[in-house]
Design a protein around this motif. Structure first.
Motif, PDB file in Angstrom:
ATOM      1  N   LEU A   1      -2.183  -7.332 -15.541  1.00 47.25           N
ATOM      2  CA  LEU A   1      -3.442  -6.500 -14.984  1.00 47.25           C
ATOM      3  C   LEU A   1      -4.688  -7.271 -15.111  1.00 47.25           C
ATOM      4  N   ASP A   2      -5.205  -7.819 -13.990  1.00 49.90           N
ATOM      5  CA  ASP A   2      -6.277  -8.691 -14.008  1.00 49.90           C
ATOM      6  C   ASP A   2      -7.610  -7.671 -13.855  1.00 49.90           C
TER       7      ASP A   2
ATOM      8  N   ARG B   1     -11.827  -3.647  -7.148  1.00 50.92           N
ATOM      9  CA  ARG B   1     -11.385  -2.515  -6.298  1.00 50.92           C
ATOM     10  C   ARG B   1     -11.838  -1.057  -6.766  1.00 50.92           C
ATOM     11  N   LEU B   2     -12.031  -0.822  -7.818  1.00 47.47           N
ATOM     12  CA  LEU B   2     -12.554   0.619  -8.368  1.00 47.47           C
ATOM     13  C   LEU B   2     -14.029   0.508  -7.648  1.00 47.47           C
ATOM     14  N   ASP B   3     -14.808  -0.477  -7.954  1.00 47.04           N
ATOM     15  CA  ASP B   3     -16.208  -0.463  -7.255  1.00 47.04           C
ATOM     16  C   ASP B   3     -16.198  -0.190  -5.787  1.00 47.04           C
ATOM     17  N   GLN B   4     -15.343  -0.772  -5.000  1.00 50.37           N
ATOM     18  CA  GLN B   4     -14.981  -0.471  -3.681  1.00 50.37           C
ATOM     19  C   GLN B   4     -14.791   0.926  -3.288  1.00 50.37           C
TER      20      GLN B   4
ATOM     21  N   ASP C   1      -1.749  -2.256  -2.459  1.00 49.53           N
ATOM     22  CA  ASP C   1      -2.303  -3.765  -2.059  1.00 49.53           C
ATOM     23  C   ASP C   1      -1.979  -4.654  -3.173  1.00 49.53           C
ATOM     24  N   GLU C   2      -0.708  -5.396  -3.200  1.00 51.53           N
ATOM     25  CA  GLU C   2      -0.088  -6.019  -4.185  1.00 51.53           C
ATOM     26  C   GLU C   2      -1.049  -7.380  -4.679  1.00 51.53           C
TER      27      GLU C   2
ATOM     28  N   ALA D   1       1.020  -6.054  -7.947  1.00 50.84           N
ATOM     29  CA  ALA D   1       1.938  -4.817  -7.754  1.00 50.84           C
ATOM     30  C   ALA D   1       1.084  -3.502  -7.347  1.00 50.84           C
ATOM     31  N   PRO D   2       1.801  -2.809  -6.752  1.00 57.99           N
ATOM     32  CA  PRO D   2       0.817  -1.507  -6.808  1.00 57.99           C
ATOM     33  C   PRO D   2       0.764  -1.003  -7.965  1.00 57.99           C
ATOM     34  N   PHE D   3      -0.650  -0.282  -8.115  1.00 54.26           N
ATOM     35  CA  PHE D   3      -0.845   0.478  -9.208  1.00 54.26           C
ATOM     36  C   PHE D   3      -1.582   1.613  -8.884  1.00 54.26           C
TER      37      PHE D   3
END
Length: 340
Positions: free
Chosen positions: A9-10, A17-20, A96-97, A102-104
């Motif tokens: 987990l980066d 991604r959360l901000d988007q 989006d992997e 990986a998907p999450f």
């Protein structure tokens, strides 16, 4: 903990991604830790210093898509969140992997305590332990009362022929792990096949429903049901059978398999069956079959662990004693089926 110290987990990519997708949710730099537990998918506790969330993703390395389907897991908690079944609120699904490999998905953090052993339950005392386990049954009744079509889960599984498929699937799992004679296991598998019950109307089932897959609040009520990776549409009594199996006291000193059944105040298997029957209105006369099937499944799972241990593929304390437990589970399965 920085992102380069959190395998799988980066945190910088997660923040972007959360901000988007959910602007304004995250207020500062993210930190996180890996949470132990769960069957196989990886779970992380993430915080920005003010709020907390949970991230779920498949294991590192090669995985089977059907066994680690993040979209499916997210779908069931999203469908159940508006119902009386306590599940965390889902916040984001990312397929989006490229983001973390990986998907999450991300869901709210729910404060509560998982109880995995009788020793952990002991401080609650007999009355609170009893209330907590009965709450587990009541929540299962609530889950099985959800109309799958009404919450958008009408196509979440293939309930026709469910028990027959399950029995064949676990038989194949057993064949894949065979490297020694196991007295009685083929007899148990065949006997289950001969006595296959007629399933009641299908419901959403959890698939791995037990006390250590829920979070309990200070009021001894369930705050969240977790680990939905085995969920599907199927026979609700499979969930009950597994719960009953886990409520049987196994007099096995130093067993590497932890259960809460020996905790003082823990209801008996019969009490759990009666409470489920009373609250659900379902016919539970065939519950011995479902409990015997749960013993068979666990015997197969344990044999698989033992098989991998003999190949040197499983490292850790207690794995050397898993193999000796398998005959115990087989015997319980045969006895339960005969008594039914």
């Amino acid at each position: 903990m920085s992102s380069d110290q959190l395998p799988g987990l980066d945190l910088d990519r997660l923040r972007d991604r959360l901000d988007q997708e959910v602007p304004g949710l995250v207020q500062g730099p993210l930190q996180g830790r890996h949470i132990e537990g769960g069957r196989s998918n990886l779970t992380y506790d993430i915080t920005d210093g003010t709020s907390r969330w949970v991230v779920r993703r498949p294991p590192l390395g090669h995985v089977l898509a059907t066994a680690h389907d993040m979209k499916r897991e997210h779908r069931v908690i999203e469908a159940l969140h508006p119902t009386t079944v306590p599940v965390p609120k889902p916040l984001l699904l990312c397929e989006d992997e490229e983001v973390v490999g990986a998907p999450f998905y991300v869901m709210e953090f729910v404060a509560g305590t998982p109880y995995r052993t009788a020793e952990e339950l002991a401080p609650l005392g007999p009355e609170r332990t009893r209330a907590a386990v009965f709450s587990l049954v009541d929540t299962l009744v609530d889950l099985h009362a959800v109309d799958p079509d009404a919450v958008g889960l009408g196509d979440f599984g293939r309930p026709d022929g469910f028990l027959d498929r399950q029995l064949r699937r676990w038989g194949k799992q057993l064949d894949a792990s065979r490297n020694r004679d196991l007295a009685g296991i083929d007899e148990l598998h065949a006997a289950l096949g001969r006595a296959l019950p007629v399933s009641p109307a299908p419901t959403v089932i959890h698939g791995d429903y037990r006390l250590d897959n829920v979070l309990l609040g200070e009021d001894d009520r369930i705050k969240a049901v977790l680990d939905w990776e085995m969920s599907t549409l199927g026979d609700p009594l499979t969930d009950l059978g597994l719960l009953v199996m886990y409520s049987v006291r196994l007099e096995l000193p130093d067993s590497p398999i932890s259960t809460t059944a020996s905790a003082v105040g823990h209801p008996s298997p019969q009490e759990l069956i009666e409470r489920y029957a009373e609250r659900s209105g379902r016919d539970v006369s065939a519950v011995s079959w479902y409990t015997a099937f749960a013993w068979f499944k666990l015997a197969v799972i344990l044999e698989g662990i033992h098989y991998r241990y003999t190949l040197g593929q499983t490292v850790g304390s207690g794995f050397d004693r898993i193999g000796e437990l398998v005959p115990v589970f087989i015997e319980h399965g045969l006895t339960t089926l005969q008594e039914g």
